[in-house]
Design an enzyme around this catalytic site. Structure first.
Site, PDB file in Angstrom:
ATOM      1  N   TRP A 102      11.915  67.951  83.989  1.00 55.06           N
ATOM      2  CA  TRP A 102      12.642  67.862  82.722  1.00 55.06           C
ATOM      3  C   TRP A 102      13.039  66.445  82.354  1.00 55.06           C
ATOM      4  O   TRP A 102      12.948  66.039  81.192  1.00 55.06           O
ATOM      5  CB  TRP A 102      13.854  68.808  82.727  1.00 55.06           C
ATOM      6  N   ASP A 172      21.634  64.926  80.754  1.00 52.89           N
ATOM      7  CA  ASP A 172      21.147  66.270  80.470  1.00 52.89           C
ATOM      8  C   ASP A 172      21.765  67.195  81.520  1.00 52.89           C
ATOM      9  O   ASP A 172      21.371  67.178  82.681  1.00 52.89           O
ATOM     10  CB  ASP A 172      19.612  66.296  80.553  1.00 52.89           C
ATOM     11  N   LYS A 196      21.657  78.781  80.545  1.00 54.20           N
ATOM     12  CA  LYS A 196      21.799  78.861  82.002  1.00 54.20           C
ATOM     13  C   LYS A 196      23.191  79.412  82.330  1.00 54.20           C
ATOM     14  O   LYS A 196      23.318  80.459  82.917  1.00 54.20           O
ATOM     15  CB  LYS A 196      21.703  77.491  82.665  1.00 54.20           C
TER      16      LYS A 196
END
Ligand code: PMP
Length: 361
Positions: A102, A172, A196
Site C-alpha cells: 500500500w 496512512d 477496517k
C-alpha cells in the site's frame, strides 16, 4: 452457524452495532424514516456528523489545532490528493517509506505530482521488516514525510513513530486507525478509510493540522480541496450518510463498551499474542511473514510448508466457520485480520484450530 470474520477489509463490525444498523435501516426513531432515505441536509444528520467527529476527537485526544473531515474516494484518493495539496508548486521533494504494497501505491501516485525520494525500500527484504529509526535519515528540507503505520498485505506495523518533528508527518492509518492510542500532535495529516476498524466502506477520515490549509496551491478542484469540506463541516456535497452513521455507532461502542483506545489496544495485543503464539510454537509449520519486532496487531500473515496444505487449511477452516483467511492476491499464503471488532474469543478459537490443524497434518 455464524462465521467468525477474519476478513482484511471490509472487516468485521461489532455485533451490537450490526443490530442497531438493522433497526435503523427499518427506521431511525428520532426521524421516523429509514436510515437509507434521510436527507444529508437534515438536522439529524448534522448532529450525526458532529457527534462522530467529537467521538473521534475524544478517542484520539485530538488538540484543537487539528480538524476532522469525513470524505469519499477511499484511501486511494488520498494517495493522489495529498501530493496535489502539499507538493505541487513547492519546488521540494517529498520523502516516502516504501514498506509494502500500500505505501508503494501511495508513492506511485505522488510521483505524478512531483519529486519523490524513497527514504527506505523494504522490497529488498521482501517487505518482511520495517526500518528502525536509526536506518532513516530524513531530510529537514522535505515537503513532507509519508508512511503507512500498518501494512495490511504483509502484516507489518510500526511500533514507533518514524520521521522528524520539524517536517510534516503524513500517515496512512487505514488499517490500524483507532486500534491503539496515538500522540496526535506528532501528526500533521492522518488518513484512514473506515472499512477496517471504523465502519463499512464509503467514508474516509482525514485528520489534519489546520495550518496546512494556509497555502494550498491554486487550481485544486473544490471537491479535492480540504478547505471546501472543512467549511461545509463534511457536508460539502452528498456524503455517505449510511457509512458515517455506522462509523458513529462504532465510535460509541469504542467509548462505552470497550472503554477507549488504551483498553482497545490491550484487547488487540491479546488477540495478536494468541495467534503469533501458535506461529512461534510451531515455526516449522507456521511461517510468520513479518520479523517478530515489526509484527502487526491487525493482520497476522503466515504461510504453510506447501500450497496444498494451505488449500487444506482454508477448506477445513471454512468448514469450521472461519471466514476471510486467504492471503492477499499479490502474495498468497494466509492472513488473519484481527481488527477491533474481532473478539478475543474469536482469535483464541482460531488459535486453537491452528494448533489442532498442525497436530493432524
Ligand atoms: N492503505 C491501506 C493501508 C490499505 O490497507 C488499503 C486497502 N486495503 C488502502 C490504502 C486502499 O484503500 P481504498 O480501497 O479505500 O482506496
Amino acid at each position: 452457524m455464524d462465521s467468525l470474520n477474519f476478513s482484511a477489509g471490509p472487516g468485521a463490525l461489532p455485533a451490537d452495532v450490526l443490530t442497531q444498523v438493522q433497526a435503523a435501516i427499518g427506521q431511525v426513531p428520532e426521524v421516523g424514516l429509514s436510515l437509507l432515505g434521510i436527507s444529508h441536509r437534515s438536522d439529524w444528520f448534522t448532529a450525526v456528523v458532529h457527534e462522530a467527529e467529537q467521538n473521534i476527537r475524544s478517542l484520539l485526544r485530538l488538540p484543537d489545532s487539528h480538524a476532522v473531515l469525513f470524505l469519499q474516494g477511499g484511501a486511494s484518493l488520498q494517495f493522489a490528493t495529498i501530493p496535489m495539496l502539499l507538493l505541487r508548486g513547492r519546488n521540494k521533494t517529498a520523502e516516502y517509506l516504501r514498506t509494502g504494497y500500500w505505501s508503494a501505491k501511495a508513492e506511485a501516485e505522488a510521483r505524478i505530482e512531483g519529486s519523490i525520494r524513497i527514504l527506505w525500500d523494504g522490497k529488498t527484504h521482501d517487505y518482511c521488516r520495517l526500518p528502525s529509526a536509526e536506518e532513516l535519515s530524513c531530510s529537514p528540507e522535505a515537503a513532507y514525510f509519508h508512511y503507512a503505520s500498518n501494512e495490511t498485505v504483509e502484516g507489518t506495523q510500526f511500533h514507533y513513530v518514524p520521521g522528524r518533528n520539524d517536517v510534516l508527518r503524513v500517515c496512512d492509518m487505514s488499517s490500524d486507525f483507532l486500534s491503539r492510542p496515538i500522540d496526535a500532535d506528532q501528526y500533521d495529516l492522518i488518513y484512514a478509510h473506515a472499512q477496517k476498524n471504523l465502519g463499512p466502506a464509503g467514508v474516509t477520515v482525514v485528520i489534519l493540522r489546520r495550518e496546512l490549509l494556509d497555502d494550498v496551491p491554486a487550481g485544486i478542484p473544490a471537491i479535492l480541496d480540504y478547505r471546501s469540506h472543512l467549511k461545509a463541516e463534511s457536508i460539502y456535497n452528498t456524503p455517505p450518510v449510511f457509512a458515517i452513521y455506522v462509523a458513529l455507532l462504532v465510535t460509541r461502542w469504542l467509548q462505552d463498551d470497550i472503554g477507549g483506545l488504551t483498553a482497545m489496544a490491550s484487547v488487540n495485543e491479546a488477540k495478536a499474542r494468541a495467534l503469533y503464539g501458535v506461529i512461534d510454537q510451531f515455526p516449522e509449520f507456521y511461517q510468520g511473514r513479518a520479523l517478530a519486532r515489526d509484527r502487526s496487531c491487525m493482520n497476522v500473515v503466515f504461510s504453510l510448508p506447501s500450497k496444498d496444505l494451505e488449500i487444506e487449511f482454508l477448506r477445513r477452516a471454512t468448514g469450521e466457520g472461519f471466514a476471510g483467511l486467504e492471503g492477499h492476491r499479490s502474495i498468497g499464503g494466509l492472513r488473519a485480520s484481527i481488527y477491533n471488532a474481532v473478539t478475543l474469543e474469536a482469535a483464541e478459537t482460531l488459535a486453537q484450530f491452528m494448533t489442532e490443524f498442525q497436530r493432524r497434518a
